[in-house]
Design a protein around this motif. Structure first.
Motif, PDB file in Angstrom:
ATOM      1  N   GLU A  98       0.851  -1.187   0.000  1.00 23.92           N
ATOM      2  CA  GLU A  98       0.000   0.000   0.000  1.00 23.92           C
ATOM      3  C   GLU A  98       0.888   1.238   0.000  1.00 23.92           C
ATOM      4  OE1 GLU A  98      -3.774  -1.954   2.383  1.00 23.92           O
ATOM      5  OE2 GLU A  98      -2.618  -0.412   3.405  1.00 23.92           O
ATOM      6  N   VAL A 100       1.070   5.129   0.880  1.00 26.27           N
ATOM      7  CA  VAL A 100       0.410   6.215   1.604  1.00 26.27           C
ATOM      8  C   VAL A 100       1.137   7.510   1.268  1.00 26.27           C
ATOM      9  CG1 VAL A 100      -0.004   7.199   3.917  1.00 26.27           C
ATOM     10  CG2 VAL A 100      -0.531   4.783   3.460  1.00 26.27           C
ATOM     11  N   ARG A 102       1.262  11.656   2.268  1.00 27.25           N
ATOM     12  CA  ARG A 102       0.843  12.556   3.348  1.00 27.25           C
ATOM     13  C   ARG A 102       1.271  13.994   3.041  1.00 27.25           C
ATOM     14  NH1 ARG A 102       0.016   9.485   8.006  1.00 27.25           N
ATOM     15  NH2 ARG A 102       0.790   7.347   7.956  1.00 27.25           N
ATOM     16  N   GLY A 107      -2.611  10.914  12.244  1.00 30.58           N
ATOM     17  CA  GLY A 107      -2.657   9.471  12.479  1.00 30.58           C
ATOM     18  C   GLY A 107      -1.333   8.898  12.929  1.00 30.58           C
ATOM     19  N   SER A 108      -0.935   7.782  12.288  1.00 28.75           N
ATOM     20  CA  SER A 108       0.254   7.062  12.749  1.00 28.75           C
ATOM     21  C   SER A 108       1.530   7.889  12.590  1.00 28.75           C
ATOM     22  CB  SER A 108       0.384   5.721  12.015  1.00 28.75           C
ATOM     23  OG  SER A 108       0.676   5.918  10.653  1.00 28.75           O
ATOM     24  N   TYR A 129       3.569   0.287   2.853  1.00 26.54           N
ATOM     25  CA  TYR A 129       3.123  -0.667   3.880  1.00 26.54           C
ATOM     26  C   TYR A 129       2.906  -2.016   3.224  1.00 26.54           C
ATOM     27  CZ  TYR A 129       2.350   3.337   6.961  1.00 26.54           C
ATOM     28  OH  TYR A 129       2.531   4.458   7.727  1.00 26.54           O
ATOM     29  N   ASP A 137      -0.296  -4.917   8.653  1.00 26.31           N
ATOM     30  CA  ASP A 137       0.210  -4.011   7.603  1.00 26.31           C
ATOM     31  C   ASP A 137       1.430  -3.183   8.054  1.00 26.31           C
ATOM     32  OD1 ASP A 137      -1.960  -4.926   6.165  1.00 26.31           O
ATOM     33  OD2 ASP A 137      -3.070  -3.041   6.199  1.00 26.31           O
ATOM     34  N   ASP A 183      -4.033  13.094   3.968  1.00 21.93           N
ATOM     35  CA  ASP A 183      -3.276  11.904   3.558  1.00 21.93           C
ATOM     36  C   ASP A 183      -4.223  10.913   2.892  1.00 21.93           C
ATOM     37  OD1 ASP A 183      -4.599  10.550   5.654  1.00 21.93           O
ATOM     38  OD2 ASP A 183      -2.966  10.921   7.049  1.00 21.93           O
ATOM     39  N   LYS A 185      -4.368   6.557   1.001  1.00 16.17           N
ATOM     40  CA  LYS A 185      -3.733   5.266   0.685  1.00 16.17           C
ATOM     41  C   LYS A 185      -4.138   4.793  -0.701  1.00 16.17           C
ATOM     42  CE  LYS A 185      -5.830   1.611   1.436  1.00 16.17           C
ATOM     43  NZ  LYS A 185      -6.620   0.658   0.600  1.00 16.17           N
ATOM     44  N   ASP A 204     -13.024   6.538   3.369  1.00 18.53           N
ATOM     45  CA  ASP A 204     -12.456   5.384   4.085  1.00 18.53           C
ATOM     46  C   ASP A 204     -10.937   5.354   3.957  1.00 18.53           C
ATOM     47  OD1 ASP A 204     -14.862   4.342   4.933  1.00 18.53           O
ATOM     48  OD2 ASP A 204     -14.630   2.402   3.931  1.00 18.53           O
ATOM     49  N   THR A 205     -10.420   5.895   2.865  1.00 20.99           N
ATOM     50  CA  THR A 205      -8.992   5.732   2.563  1.00 20.99           C
ATOM     51  C   THR A 205      -8.221   7.059   2.517  1.00 20.99           C
ATOM     52  OG1 THR A 205      -9.323   5.839   0.164  1.00 20.99           O
ATOM     53  CG2 THR A 205      -9.508   3.660   1.190  1.00 20.99           C
ATOM     54  N   CYS A 206      -8.943   8.170   2.731  1.00 21.32           N
ATOM     55  CA  CYS A 206      -8.303   9.500   2.738  1.00 21.32           C
ATOM     56  C   CYS A 206      -8.635  10.189   4.051  1.00 21.32           C
ATOM     57  CB  CYS A 206      -8.898  10.423   1.681  1.00 21.32           C
ATOM     58  SG  CYS A 206      -8.821   9.883  -0.008  1.00 21.32           S
ATOM     59  N   ARG A 207      -7.763  11.064   4.508  1.00 21.90           N
ATOM     60  CA  ARG A 207      -8.172  12.041   5.529  1.00 21.90           C
ATOM     61  C   ARG A 207      -8.503  13.342   4.799  1.00 21.90           C
ATOM     62  NH1 ARG A 207      -4.318   9.343   9.015  1.00 21.90           N
ATOM     63  NH2 ARG A 207      -5.516   8.516  10.775  1.00 21.90           N
ATOM     64  N   ARG A 223     -13.368   5.994  13.584  1.00 18.81           N
ATOM     65  CA  ARG A 223     -12.264   5.456  14.398  1.00 18.81           C
ATOM     66  C   ARG A 223     -12.262   6.056  15.799  1.00 18.81           C
ATOM     67  NH1 ARG A 223      -8.931   7.040   9.801  1.00 18.81           N
ATOM     68  NH2 ARG A 223      -8.487   5.249   8.465  1.00 18.81           N
TER      69      ARG A 223
END
Ligand code: ADP
Ligand code: UDP
Length: 242
Positions: A98, A100, A102, A107-108, A129, A137, A183, A185, A204-207, A223
């Motif tokens: 994956e 990502v 940013r 997040g992480s 990832y 992951d 960010d 994925k 679901d996959t973006c901020r 979340r």
């Protein structure tokens, strides 16, 4: 074969059931149907729930974005939207890495680097990832890809470059709609030897944060139990569709 003809393909057996989508075979061997569900998971499946109408909203949002990327010269798996929850896509052998990208710390990355969420980055950060649920992951780099024979390094290089092109396109696309692309994925795969962008691009996959207020309009609402989850996806859909 015309797109009109293709949209008449039949949905056959389920090939894969994921957390947010299922993949179905069709009577065209090289095409599959991507079915978007309302199911939502977070923290590698530890938190489970449903977001009302998420499947239909993400189907529309992702279709719009993939259409835009196709028009902008990005090669993707997207062919056509079939109905509320289904889209027809080219069948991919997904590369288990994956990507990502940013633009703003969240997040992480906030945890890993000890920086506050919302810190803007001078240049985008691209991360890899290893797509493996049983390992959660883990973050990897090209050396892991090479030594563990996870994928072809040349494909990874192309994915990294494409991810940055996509970031430039999407940054402007969302900016015009009053959204900050924090960010996101991406997943890529091979179709008849061609590397294509696959999977979905959605809240679901973006901020995505409102540009004016900073309000979170993405899966972080689920979340982090922030409430107004469905409303936020709807807000993104309304802005993306205009
Ligand atoms: P997960 O597998 O993480 O639970 P999803 O619920 O989103 O994720 O499931 C969708 C699955 O379909 C993902 O594993 C994704 O890699 C895969 N996928 C996405 N696009 C295609 C495609 N065009 N062809 C085959 N598989 C795809
Ligand atoms: N992301 C994703 N699927 C994943 C991991 C991350 O779509 O399996 C997205 C996530 O929604 C966010 C970006 O990638 O937009 C970066 O996620 P991060 O590493 O911060 O992980 P998180 O804190 O979301 O678990």
């Amino acid at each position: 074969m015309s797109v009109k003809h293709l949209t008449r393909v039949n949905r056959l057996k389920m090939l894969y059931e994921g957390k947010a989508k299922s993949i179905y075979a069709t009577d065209e061997a090289e095409l599959v149907i991507q079915h978007f569900k309302d199911d939502a998971t977070a923290f590698n499946g530890e938190k489970k729930g449903e977001i009302a109408n998420k499947g239909a909203m993400n189907n529309q949002i992702s279709a719009r974005i993939f259409f835009f990327l196709n028009e902008s010269g990005i090669k993707t798996h997207y062919i056509a939207t079939l109905n509320e929850n289904d889209q027809l896509v080219k069948k991919l052998a997904i590369i288990p890495v994956e990507v990502v990208v940013r633009n703003v710390v969240a997040g992480s990355l906030a945890k890993r680097m000890g920086k506050e969420e919302g810190t803007e980055l001078d240049d985008p950060v691209v991360e890899l990832y290893y797509k493996d649920d049983s390992l959660g992951d883990p973050m990897i780099n090209r050396f892991h890809v090479n030594s563990f024979k996870i994928a072809d390094l040349e494909h990874i290089r192309v994915m990294e470059v494409e991810a940055q092109r996509i970031n430039n396109l999407l940054w402007s696309f969302f900016d015009e709609r009053g959204l900050l692309l924090v960010d996101f994925k991406l997943e890529f795969g091979l179709h008849q030897g061609q590397l294509l962008l696959g999977d979905e691009i959605s809240p679901d996959t973006c901020r995505l944060w409102d540009k004016e207020t900073g309000e979170k309009l993405d899966k972080d609402r689920f979340r982090r139990d922030l409430g107004k989850v469905e409303e936020s996806y709807k807000e993104v859909m309304d802005r993306v569709m205009k």
